[in-house]
Design a protein around this motif. Structure first.
Motif, short mmCIF file in Angstrom:
data_model
loop_
_atom_site.label_atom_id
_atom_site.label_comp_id
_atom_site.label_asym_id
_atom_site.label_seq_id
_atom_site.Cartn_x
_atom_site.Cartn_y
_atom_site.Cartn_z
N GLU A 73 57.66 18.39 57.96
CA GLU A 73 57.69 19.85 57.95
C GLU A 73 58.87 20.34 58.78
OE1 GLU A 73 53.98 21.68 58.96
OE2 GLU A 73 52.85 20.19 57.82
N ALA A 74 59.51 21.38 58.29
CA ALA A 74 60.64 21.97 59.00
C ALA A 74 60.15 22.67 60.26
CB ALA A 74 61.36 22.96 58.10
N LYS A 75 60.94 22.57 61.31
CA LYS A 75 60.63 23.25 62.56
C LYS A 75 61.75 24.25 62.84
CE LYS A 75 58.27 19.28 64.46
NZ LYS A 75 58.30 18.20 65.42
N GLU A 76 61.37 25.39 63.33
CA GLU A 76 62.37 26.40 63.67
C GLU A 76 63.12 25.93 64.91
OE1 GLU A 76 63.23 29.16 61.99
OE2 GLU A 76 61.81 28.52 60.45
N THR A 77 64.45 25.88 64.79
CA THR A 77 65.26 25.43 65.92
C THR A 77 66.19 26.53 66.42
OG1 THR A 77 66.92 24.55 64.40
CG2 THR A 77 65.23 23.02 65.18
N GLY A 78 65.99 27.73 65.98
CA GLY A 78 66.83 28.83 66.44
C GLY A 78 68.15 28.86 65.70
N ASP A 79 69.23 29.07 66.47
CA ASP A 79 70.55 29.21 65.86
C ASP A 79 71.30 27.89 65.75
OD1 ASP A 79 70.14 31.89 65.61
OD2 ASP A 79 71.17 32.42 67.46
N GLY A 80 70.60 26.76 65.87
CA GLY A 80 71.26 25.46 65.81
C GLY A 80 71.55 25.03 64.40
N ARG A 81 72.00 23.82 64.27
CA ARG A 81 72.33 23.22 62.98
C ARG A 81 71.46 21.98 62.80
NH1 ARG A 81 77.20 19.73 60.74
NH2 ARG A 81 76.82 18.47 62.56
N SER A 82 71.02 21.74 61.59
CA SER A 82 70.20 20.56 61.32
C SER A 82 70.69 19.89 60.05
CB SER A 82 68.73 20.95 61.15
OG SER A 82 67.98 19.82 60.77
N GLU A 83 70.81 18.58 60.10
CA GLU A 83 71.13 17.79 58.92
C GLU A 83 69.93 16.95 58.49
OE1 GLU A 83 74.69 15.58 59.73
OE2 GLU A 83 75.93 17.38 59.79
N PHE A 84 68.76 17.23 59.07
CA PHE A 84 67.53 16.54 58.71
C PHE A 84 67.09 17.01 57.34
CE2 PHE A 84 65.66 15.61 63.20
CZ PHE A 84 66.84 14.98 63.55
N TYR A 85 66.38 16.13 56.64
CA TYR A 85 65.78 16.50 55.37
C TYR A 85 64.31 16.80 55.62
CZ TYR A 85 69.94 14.77 53.07
OH TYR A 85 71.23 14.58 52.66
N TYR A 86 63.83 17.90 55.07
CA TYR A 86 62.44 18.31 55.22
C TYR A 86 61.79 18.41 53.85
CZ TYR A 86 63.77 19.47 59.97
OH TYR A 86 64.22 19.38 61.26
N GLY A 87 60.49 18.26 53.83
CA GLY A 87 59.75 18.37 52.58
C GLY A 87 58.97 17.10 52.33
N THR A 88 58.62 16.88 51.07
CA THR A 88 57.87 15.70 50.67
C THR A 88 58.81 14.77 49.90
OG1 THR A 88 55.85 16.99 50.52
CG2 THR A 88 55.87 14.88 49.38
#
Length: 135
Positions: A73-88
């Protein structure tokens, strides 16, 4: 002649994404696996770092297929950047003839899910008793 107009909803992948998945138009699946046959065991290893195996990973075997399913599940990280994949995410592989899915087991350590089941290059034949009905 009409000019091609780019679709604003479609963005080209970054170079890193392209190197990871050279087919950017295909769905990306971060579940990487390796299969082997070792010591009379069929072994499937799935790379699943960062998943909670008790809550977010399921393994099923049905009709000659083995499926590994994981959810993040995606987590709110604010104004950062994420290259993680979320979902099923899921991967399904065909079980080889001789793999005994009734004896399947799985363990998770250091981000690797390892699934094993007995395997025989020469599976035993099962003889079926014929019932005879008399008039």
């Amino acid at each position: 002649m009409s000019a091609l107009v780019p679709n604003p909803r479609f963005a080209l992948p970054s170079l890193a994404a392209w190197l990871e998945n050279p087919w950017p138009f295909a769905e990306h699946n971060p579940v990487r696996i390796e299969e082997s046959k070792e010591d009379n065991q069929y072994v499937v290893r799935a790379e699943l770092p960062g998943f909670d195996p008790e809550k977010n990973i399921t393994v099923t075997a049905h009709d000659g297929l083995l499926t590994v399913r994981a959810e993040r599940e995606a987590k709110e990280t604010g104004d950062g950047r994420s290259e993680f994949y979320y979902g099923t995410f899921s991967r399904t592989v065909s079980l080889p003839a001789g793999a005994d899915a009734d004896q399947i087991s799985a363990k998770y350590a250091d981000g690797i899910l390892e699934i094993t089941m007995p395997y025989s290059e020469h599976p035993r034949e099962k003889q079926v008793k014929i019932q005879v009905e008399r008039d």
